[in-house]
Design an enzyme around this catalytic site. Structure first.
Site, mmCIF file in Angstrom:
data_model
loop_
_atom_site.group_PDB
_atom_site.id
_atom_site.type_symbol
_atom_site.label_atom_id
_atom_site.label_comp_id
_atom_site.label_asym_id
_atom_site.label_seq_id
_atom_site.Cartn_x
_atom_site.Cartn_y
_atom_site.Cartn_z
ATOM 1 N N CYS A 1 0.829 -1.213 0.000
ATOM 2 C CA CYS A 1 0.000 0.000 0.000
ATOM 3 C C CYS A 1 0.859 1.257 0.000
ATOM 4 O O CYS A 1 0.358 2.348 -0.245
ATOM 5 C CB CYS A 1 -0.892 0.016 1.240
ATOM 6 S SG CYS A 1 0.048 0.314 2.761
ATOM 7 N N ARG B 1 -25.828 11.192 6.904
ATOM 8 C CA ARG B 1 -25.228 10.093 6.131
ATOM 9 C C ARG B 1 -24.810 9.016 7.118
ATOM 10 O O ARG B 1 -23.963 9.276 7.994
ATOM 11 C CB ARG B 1 -24.010 10.626 5.391
ATOM 12 C CG ARG B 1 -23.385 9.680 4.426
ATOM 13 C CD ARG B 1 -22.282 10.390 3.662
ATOM 14 N NE ARG B 1 -21.995 9.695 2.408
ATOM 15 C CZ ARG B 1 -21.146 8.683 2.313
ATOM 16 N NH1 ARG B 1 -20.492 8.277 3.380
ATOM 17 N NH2 ARG B 1 -20.950 8.092 1.146
ATOM 18 N N GLU C 1 0.290 -12.928 15.887
ATOM 19 C CA GLU C 1 -1.144 -13.221 15.880
ATOM 20 C C GLU C 1 -1.886 -12.900 17.181
ATOM 21 O O GLU C 1 -2.993 -12.366 17.144
ATOM 22 C CB GLU C 1 -1.367 -14.692 15.513
ATOM 23 C CG GLU C 1 -1.007 -14.965 14.076
ATOM 24 C CD GLU C 1 -0.923 -16.441 13.765
ATOM 25 O OE1 GLU C 1 -1.813 -16.953 13.109
ATOM 26 O OE2 GLU C 1 0.063 -17.079 14.199
HETATM 27 C C1 LIG Z 1 -14.706 4.132 -4.921
HETATM 28 C C2 LIG Z 1 -15.887 4.990 -5.225
HETATM 29 C C3 LIG Z 1 -16.711 5.375 -4.202
HETATM 30 C C4 LIG Z 1 -17.822 6.165 -4.456
HETATM 31 N N1 LIG Z 1 -18.606 6.565 -3.401
HETATM 32 C C5 LIG Z 1 -19.681 7.336 -3.639
HETATM 33 C C6 LIG Z 1 -20.512 7.770 -2.577
HETATM 34 O O1 LIG Z 1 -20.286 7.446 -1.420
HETATM 35 N N2 LIG Z 1 -21.572 8.545 -2.869
HETATM 36 C C7 LIG Z 1 -21.854 8.929 -4.142
HETATM 37 O O2 LIG Z 1 -22.813 9.651 -4.350
HETATM 38 N N3 LIG Z 1 -21.079 8.540 -5.163
HETATM 39 C C8 LIG Z 1 -20.026 7.751 -4.955
HETATM 40 N N4 LIG Z 1 -19.233 7.344 -5.991
HETATM 41 C C9 LIG Z 1 -19.653 7.659 -7.364
HETATM 42 C C10 LIG Z 1 -18.901 8.816 -7.970
HETATM 43 O O3 LIG Z 1 -19.375 10.002 -7.459
HETATM 44 C C11 LIG Z 1 -19.116 8.710 -9.471
HETATM 45 O O4 LIG Z 1 -18.423 7.580 -9.924
HETATM 46 C C12 LIG Z 1 -18.602 9.902 -10.221
HETATM 47 O O5 LIG Z 1 -19.142 11.087 -9.751
HETATM 48 C C13 LIG Z 1 -18.882 9.751 -11.699
HETATM 49 O O6 LIG Z 1 -18.219 10.790 -12.374
HETATM 50 P P1 LIG Z 1 -17.273 10.509 -13.602
HETATM 51 O O7 LIG Z 1 -16.874 11.802 -14.123
HETATM 52 O O8 LIG Z 1 -16.179 9.602 -13.249
HETATM 53 O O9 LIG Z 1 -18.299 9.788 -14.559
HETATM 54 P P2 LIG Z 1 -18.025 8.689 -15.645
HETATM 55 O O10 LIG Z 1 -17.616 7.431 -14.975
HETATM 56 O O11 LIG Z 1 -17.157 9.204 -16.688
HETATM 57 O O12 LIG Z 1 -19.508 8.516 -16.180
HETATM 58 C C14 LIG Z 1 -20.479 7.859 -15.443
HETATM 59 C C15 LIG Z 1 -21.706 7.587 -16.327
HETATM 60 O O13 LIG Z 1 -22.342 8.809 -16.624
HETATM 61 C C16 LIG Z 1 -22.332 9.102 -18.016
HETATM 62 N N5 LIG Z 1 -22.074 10.531 -18.071
HETATM 63 C C17 LIG Z 1 -21.114 11.221 -17.422
HETATM 64 N N6 LIG Z 1 -21.296 12.535 -17.573
HETATM 65 C C18 LIG Z 1 -22.374 12.685 -18.361
HETATM 66 C C19 LIG Z 1 -23.072 13.811 -18.844
HETATM 67 N N7 LIG Z 1 -22.681 15.035 -18.555
HETATM 68 N N8 LIG Z 1 -24.155 13.598 -19.602
HETATM 69 C C20 LIG Z 1 -24.567 12.357 -19.896
HETATM 70 N N9 LIG Z 1 -23.960 11.254 -19.454
HETATM 71 C C21 LIG Z 1 -22.875 11.417 -18.681
HETATM 72 C C22 LIG Z 1 -21.271 8.203 -18.605
HETATM 73 O O14 LIG Z 1 -21.562 7.848 -19.911
HETATM 74 C C23 LIG Z 1 -21.348 6.998 -17.666
HETATM 75 O O15 LIG Z 1 -22.409 6.170 -18.053
HETATM 76 C C24 LIG Z 1 -18.120 6.556 -5.770
HETATM 77 C C25 LIG Z 1 -17.297 6.150 -6.821
HETATM 78 C C26 LIG Z 1 -16.186 5.385 -6.556
HETATM 79 C C27 LIG Z 1 -15.309 4.932 -7.677
HETATM 80 S S1 FES Z 2 -0.940 -3.202 3.171
HETATM 81 FE FE1 FES Z 2 0.032 -1.511 4.092
HETATM 82 S S2 FES Z 2 1.955 -2.289 4.625
HETATM 83 FE FE2 FES Z 2 0.893 -4.043 3.886
#
Ligand SMILES: Cc1cc2nc3c(=O)[nH]c(=O)nc-3n(C[C@H](O)[C@H](O)[C@H](O)COP(=O)(O)OP(=O)(O)OC[C@H]3O[C@@H](n4cnc5c(N)ncnc54)[C@H](O)[C@@H]3O)c2cc1C
Ligand code: FES
Ligand code: FES
Length: 1363
Positions: free
Chosen positions: A119, A436, A1295
């Site tokens: 990590c 939340r 452990e």
């Molecule tokens: C590890 C992790 C944890 C998360 N935890 C949370 C959480 O706790 N709460 C929460 O609310 N969210 C959470 N998310 C979701 C996160 O907010 C969304 O993945 C992110 O906002 C999507 O944005 P992006 O730009 O990456 O979209 P993309 O991944 O690029 O797009 C997502 C989808 O939307 C479409 N799209 C994107 N923009 C547009 C647009 N303007 N018009 C039309 N279609 C569009 C794309 O085609 C795709 O289908 C989490 C995500 C991850 C990876």
């Molecule tokens: S996962 Fe952090 S040191 Fe092993």
């Protein structure tokens, strides 16, 4: 539309220019870095944005403002094409062994904050990102050596990075050490200074941080790059339109010809919705300026859809400084704060607000943002084809999923002024709050439920109370299609004077409204959260102190002033913001007799691990022609497999073969692993016997393709003529399906149970409890690389805890002699038992494929497959009958345990022994038991850190708790009275009890009470509980006794002609610091030669990878004792060398007066002294097995409205004998404790009815993170003096401390008891409702259920009865 000519993709990695003309647009930055560059520090831990092992710093030039933006991002989700014109920095880019490590790396090493190291590079980059950005702020100049970053910001920078080894405390120290507001006294054990050194001295010893080192080095050539990129190949294309018109034409054009399009902003959505790829065109919205703008004016704030969540947070917070009305400012700030708990920093930095809302609209994603924005009546701007429209977010969400032709352009949060004008009441005020409930307070966890309430209230002229004028109550992420408004509840509240009975009715209405969909998990819990949040919001508006005091008459309370209300809102809000680890203290008391043994020296290779240069198996460059494998596994618990086919439509060019049991060569055996108890086949033959059973192994040109092919496999099953599978221990009993336990391993009963029962004043008969499984969650999943060699030989690189066993299985499977096989293991990215037996089939599969195809074959298991196949910790069902006296002394105990071992025996036959060893920590009077190891159609369970011991120790505590509850006695007294005397210890631990003075538990028990201030804090807890209604605390002290066993271990020491030394050991470095202790031992033992320069020997020693050809009989690295056994083996080999060198040394000393180490060795070479010595340490019968002791006090606080448990403080006292390296042991103690905390409190590893694991990755498997460790974490390592039979008096630490985490569970039980007492009081019932089972893990839903899902209703009813 005329298409532009294709351009090349240009970017830089660590300053190096890359220019690519052909890129598959589905390629991620991680994939590119790991397979096409030498920068391997980015690790694949999850592939879904949930662990941080892959974090990189992206730097982007903004030509408009002529500045460079730097932000961290998860490279596993970021698409390579989207970084055109950007510069990427990885951990080796911020410093390395050649150009010098960065102080971040050096401090990770010096604070002992890297164990397995998998990590660590991601952690370093996350911290680096925070430092880089802190330098850009206007904060005052910090003193030399510090960053502008604050302690909290520095810690939060890595809040989304997971570590399974360290327990985070030392990592927090590294972060804090850069912060301008750090209190140096707060920083824990490190190799830079000692306790008590002055602040100036400490500062001078810290690897110096020069702020110029963190100004990002953005290569100038990138500033010239145009940001529009268009990449095209025969198969795919990537477009980055820069105007809406261009976007419209692209969409129209492609819509017409049926092209498969993917619209992307940052692609983080694929973290959740695993994307199988296969698109023809990618359209990146990031280049369209309309989508990236933020506008603010009197009508509100409009956020472009492609704006990142981080940017949106920044801007919403900025609003507080401009001319918006204060209510609106608070609303924006609260939205920002809530958004700050979405995912983690490195996801928010790229994830767009629009992407989140589109996922909510299209895919029913449990979005927080939609909940927040519905409450404030946000509007969205949509473009469909060439049409534009504004609609409310609510309308947008309710529409059918939008098609590819629709694009979300922006989102608008309207100003409150508009709403105000709707309100008829001039004195009304807006109140806003968001809620939340999620397993991790700081985020990086989807919520169980999110809520946001915007309520307009005004004073009631007649009653002095508060009237709700209007309200918008939104809820989401609870298992609904999308976020909703609770309109019935809103209507109900409108115009009502708030009172207890109104709130009661509203709560009931909320419950009826917030009903999760049928297939949602934890439905009652989620509904109860909704009720709790409504209560939390409205109750303070009714429940003012004056009202309570004056409950019989009409209240004279006047309406709060606007200011008071605002302040009140702020207060509620700030109480909700969770704090991180505050501090920890470490007391180490090691001996100085055997230096450098006992020194807290830095872990060997720690800086290399931090910079990412340390090589793990998957970092070894692929040999030419290398293929990659992925498993096709059974999804049925018991079924015949008729056929396996890959999906032909996927056009999987590059799939080379599907290997199965049919490919076992002549003379070979279908064997995947073997222990002394039995064998597990490599592949199922006709019949699959559990979910996750290996059916076949797809071999393809890349890992991505192999995974895709395996994932697409269609297996035709049939269950005809098969009995139903055995899926529970009860089924196993009914069908007598058990594994045999060899009699030498089955423990003995103690005393006469009937007599013991007869002596009892009370009896509890046939009480039942269940314990579930736990997944290893090593950050590096299972992996191996097999390279065929001449003459039917093969070399296997494996991440294994037992290469010796792996070696012989590979030979057996391939039907070749063992001397044709060589297994090399350098380091393991976390094992915890999961890389012992379970690593073998992975290597054997690669070897089998490699031999058949005559090409190297490697595999890196994806997280989901790893989780499905792993098996993990043994679940079990426990039934007990216990007899005890009035004073709490137990007189007899009968225990029945059914262990669910899964389909193959693995190491499960040791479970009765292990369970009992730890269970016997108390004097049970007489003890009888029956432990059955059940064979079921689940994946075989394997050893996991403290296998059986964790459960045994916990069962003992649960019984003690039950006895205390039955007697209404203080449980700590019941524990104390049942601790062993030395006499009873001898009875229960016949052959390993040691000498009387080695039984340190009673003194540990007493000392800990003093050092943790147990009595005083118990009183404080009582007082806290007396005055707090909605939070309750508990404190608990728990002892552990663990039996450890040493095994025979080889060692070899060789001295080169320049005096440098190489050491080989059987034990594997899995992060536990084995190499470091071994180095210390070699330095100590060789220094017995007593010549000049031996004090510097430590620097000359290198411990090298395990190689099964160079060193045979390496054995298992397990059971906590491998470090000490390896040390002893090395000591013996060094002794041989010392004996060989002595005559020469004495002669030379006589001749020369004194002799230097190097001279001695040169002379020895000339005199043909054999300078390589091997040894095999075989512990004697009387020294093989010993007991180890420790105790912990933990204090927790539960929130009875949400079930959230905060771990306030833990104090541990642990007996390490004379620690070989107290820094390493401390790391083991803290890390094990936090892993135990995960087992007892957080980690659910459940299966469906078929045995298929429900938790498949970081989204639903929640290991402890930085914000879920004890806020105050104190560890004391006890030096219990001389232990004649131990290795230099040392005792193991790997452990046993995991068992101590039960103290947190017990403290939680104590807090729940308090909550239940209170509920009884509200029901006008007295007495103690204290005998309840608290499930493991006691996560939020479990705690809440025991406190009462209907606790709010009960309280309000009680209040109504009183008013
Ligand atoms: C590890 C992790 C944890 C998360 N935890 C949370 C959480 O706790 N709460 C929460 O609310 N969210 C959470 N998310 C979701 C996160 O907010 C969304 O993945 C992110 O906002 C999507 O944005 P992006 O730009 O990456 O979209 P993309 O991944 O690029 O797009 C997502 C989808 O939307 C479409 N799209 C994107 N923009 C547009 C647009 N303007 N018009 C039309 N279609 C569009 C794309 O085609 C795709 O289908 C989490 C995500 C991850 C990876
Ligand atoms: S996962 Fe952090 S040191 Fe092993
Ligand atoms: S591998 Fe990217 S966040 Fe886990």
């Amino acid at each position: 539309m005329e298409l532009q000519p294709p351009t090349n993709l240009i970017f830089a990695v660590n300053g190096e220019r890359f220019e690519l003309s052909h890129v598959d647009p589905s390629t991620t930055v991680l994939e590119f870095l790991r397979t096409r560059t030498r920068f391997k520090s980015v690790k694949l831990g999850c592939g879904e944005g949930g662990c941080g092992a892959c974090v990189v710093l992206i730097s982007k030039y903004d030509p408009v403002h002529d500045r460079v933006e730097d932000f961290t991002a998860s490279s596993c989700l970021t698409l390579l094409c989207s970084i055109h014109g950007c510069s990427i920095t990885t951990s080796e880019g911020i410093g390395n062994s050649k150009e010098g490590f960065h102080p971040i790396h050096e401090r990770f090493a010096g604070f002992h904050a890297s164990q397995c190291g998998f990590c660590t590079p991601g952690m370093c980059v996350s911290l680096f990102g925070a430092l880089v950005n802190a330098e850009k702020t206007n904060c005052p100049e910090p003193p030399a050596g510090f960053s502008k970053v604050s302690v909290t910001e520095a810690e939060k920078a890595i809040a989304g990075n997971l570590c399974r080894c360290t327990g985070y405390r030392p990592i927090a120290d590294v972060c804090k050490s850069f912060a301008v507001d750090v209190d140096m006294e707060d920083l824990g054990l490190n190799s830079f200074w000692r306790k008590g050194d002055s602040k100036d001295f400490k500062l001078s010893r810290l690897p110096q941080y020069d702020r110029n080192q963190t100004i990002s080095r953005f290569p100038l050539f990138l500033k010239e790059i145009k940001h529009d990129v268009f990449l095209a190949s025969e198969k795919h294309s990537w477009h980055r339109p820069i105007s809406l018109m261009e976007l419209q034409s692209l969409l129209q054009l492609n819509h017409a010809n049926g092209t498969r399009i993917k619209v992307v902003v940052s692609n983080t959505g694929t973290g959740y919705y695993k994307d199988t790829g296969g698109y023809d065109k990618y359209i990146d919205l990031g280049g369209i300026s309309e989508l990236s703008k933020i506008r603010k004016d009197g009508t509100g704030v409009e956020i472009g859809a492609a704006v990142t969540i981080t940017k949106a947070i920044e801007v919403l917070r900025e609003e507080s400084r401009i001319e918006f009305p204060s209510d609106y400012v608070i609303i924006l700030e609260k939205i920002a704060d809530h958004m700050n708990r979405i995912a983690s920093g490195f996801v928010r930095n790229t994830a767009s607000v629009g992407g989140n809302l589109v996922m909510a609209q299209k895919n029913n994603f449990p979005s927080d943002i939609s909940v927040l924005l519905i409450a404030v009546d946000a509007m969205v701007h949509i473009m469909t084809g060439t049409q534009f429209e504004w609609l409310t977010l609510e309308e947008f969400l309710e529409r059918p999923p939008i098609g590819m032709e629709s694009v979300l352009l922006s989102i608008k949060i309207p100003s409150l002024e508009l709403k105000k004008s709707e309100s008829s009441e001039p004195r009304s005020r807006f109140l806003f709050e968001t809620y939340r409930a999620s397993p991790r307070p700081l985020g990086n966890a989807l919520p169980y439920l999110s809520a946001a309430f915007l309520v307009s209230v005004s004073p009631c002229k007649d009653s002095g109370g508060i009237v709700v004028d209007t309200c918008r109550l939104s809820f989401g992420a609870y298992g609904s299609k999308h976020a909703i408004r609770a309109k019935k509840v809103e209507k109900f509240f409108s115009g009502k004077l708030l009172s207890v009975s109104i709130l009661y009715d509203a709560v009931n209405l909320v419950r009826a409204t917030i009903v999760p969909k049928d297939n949602t998990l934890k439905t009652s819990y989620r509904s109860s959260l909704a009720a709790g949040f409504i209560f939390q919001f409205f109750n303070p508006l009714i429940n003012c102190p004056e009202r309570i005091a004056n409950s019989n008459g009409p209240s004279n309370l006047s309406f709060m002033t606007a200011f008071e209300l605002t302040e009140n809102q702020k207060q509620v809000h700030h109480d909700k913001i969770p704090t991180l680890l505050s501090s920890g203290e470490q007391f180490l008391d090691a001996g100085t007799e055997y230096q450098p043994i006992g020194e807290p020296i830095i872990k060997s290779g720690a800086a290399l691990q931090a910079s990412g240069e340390a090589v793990f198996v998957d970092d070894i460059p692929s040999p030419p022609n290398c293929l990659h494998g992925a498993y096709i596994y059974s999804t049925k618990p018991l079924a015949n497999v008729r056929s396996i086919k890959l999906t032909p439509e996927l056009k999987l060019d590059g799939v080379r073969d599907i290997i199965s049991s049919k490919d076992i060569p002549k003379g070979g055996e279908n064997v995947g692993s073997k222990t002394i108890f039995g064998v597990e086949p490599l592949f199922a033959e006709e019949t699959a016997r559990c979910v996750g059973d290996r059916l076949a192994f797809v071999v393809a040109d890349t890992q991505k393709l192999a995974d895709m092919a395996a994932n697409s496999a269609v297996v035709d099953y049939d269950t005809e003529n098969l009995e139903p599978p055995i899926l529970s221990v009860e089924d196993a009993v009914e069908r007598s399906s058990f594994f045999e336990v060899p009699s030498f391993l089955y423990p003995k009963h103690v005393g006469d149970i009937s007599k013991g029962m007869a002596e009892a004043d009370h009896k509890i008969l046939s009480a039942e409890m269940n314990l579930e499984s736990q997944y290893y969650f090593y950050m590096e999943t299972q992996t191996a690389l097999a390279v065929p060699d001449e003459d039917n030989c093969i070399t296997v690189f494996s991440s294994s805890q037992c290469p010796e066993f792996l070696h012989s299985i590979v030979a057996k499977c391939l039907g070749i002699p063992e001397n044709n096989v060589r297994v090399i293991t350098r380091r393991v990215g976390g094992g915890f038992g999961g890389k012992a037996i379970k690593s073998i089939p992975v290597a054997a599969s690669c070897a089998l494929a490699a031999m058949k195809l005559k090409r190297p074959v490697r595999m890196y298991l994806n997280r989901k497959t790893d989780m499905i196949m792993a098996g993990g910790r043994h679940p079990m069902k426990i039934t007990y009958s216990v007899g005890f006296r009035n004073d709490g002394k137990v007189t007899a105990l009968d225990l029945q345990i059914l262990v669910n071992a899964g389909i193959y025996v693995d190491i499960s036959a040791v479970m009765p022994h292990n369970i009992l060893c730890a269970f016997k920590k108390y004097d049970w009077g007489a003890l009888s038991f029956d432990i059955k190891v059940c064979r079921t159609n689940h994946p075989s369970r394997s050893a996991m850190r403290g296998p059986g011991e964790v459960q045994g120790s916990f069962i003992a505590e649960a019984i003690i708790e039950h006895v205390a509850a039955t007697l209404s006695m203080d449980v700590d007294c019941v524990r104390s009275i049942n601790l062993h005397t030395y006499e009873s210890l001898q009875l229960f631990y016949e052959h390993c009890h040691g000498e009387p003075d080695e039984y340190t538990l009673p003194s540990i028990w007493r000392k800990l009470a003093v050092s943790a201030n147990y009595d005083h804090r118990t009183k404080m807890v009582q007082e806290f509980n007396r005055i707090n209604t909605w939070k309750k605390r508990g404190i608990s002290r728990v002892p552990v006794t663990v039996q450890l066993m040493q095994r025979p271990t080889p060692g070899k020491t060789s001295i080169f002609s320049d005096g440098s030394i190489v050491v080989e050991v059987g034990g594997i470095e899995i992060g536990q610091g084995l190499w470091t202790k071994v180095k210390q031992m070699a330095a100590y033992a060789l220094s017995a030669i007593q010549c000049d320069g031996t004090e510097g020997l430590l620097e000359k020693i290198r411990v090298v990878q395990s190689d099964t050809v160079s060193m045979i009989q390496g054995g298992f690295t397990s059971g906590s004792t491998t470090s000490e056994s390896s040390c002893e083996a090395v000591r013996l080999s060094c002794n041989i060398l010392v004996e060989r060198l002595k005559p020469l040394k004495e002669r030379l000393q006589k001749e020369m007066g004194s002799i230097k180490w190097e001279t001695l060795i040169v002379q020895a070479y000339m005199q043909a002294v054999n300078l390589s010595a091997s040894s095999f340490y075989v512990p004697s019968n009387d020294s093989m097995s010993y007991l180890n002791y420790g105790a912990a006090v933990s204090e927790v606080e539960i929130d009875i409205l949400t079930g959230e448990t905060r771990f306030l403080q833990t104090d541990i006292l642990y007996d390490c004998g004379q620690s070989l390296n107290p820094a390493v042991d401390l790391g083991q103690i803290e890390g094990a404790f936090v892993q135990g905390l995960g087992f007892f409190m957080l980690e659910e590893y459940e299966t469906n009815l078929d045995g298929l694991v429900l938790q498949e990755g970081t989204f639903n498997y929640k290991i402890p993170s930085m914000d879920t460790i004890p806020k105050q974490f104190n560890v004391q390592i006890l030096n219990s003096g001389h232990h004649q039979l131990r290795v230099l008096s040392s005792k193991a630490s790997g452990e046993p401390p995991l068992l101590l985490a039960a103290s947190i569970h017990c403290a939680t039980r104590a807090a729940i008891k308090e909550a239940r007492k209170q509920v009884l009081l509200w029901s006008n019932k007295d007495g103690a409702d204290t005998t309840f089972q608290l499930r493991v893990p006691a996560n939020m839903p479990v705690v809440k259920e025991l406190c009462g899902f209907d606790i709010v209703e009960r309280y309000l009813k009680w209040k109504m009865g009183r008013t």
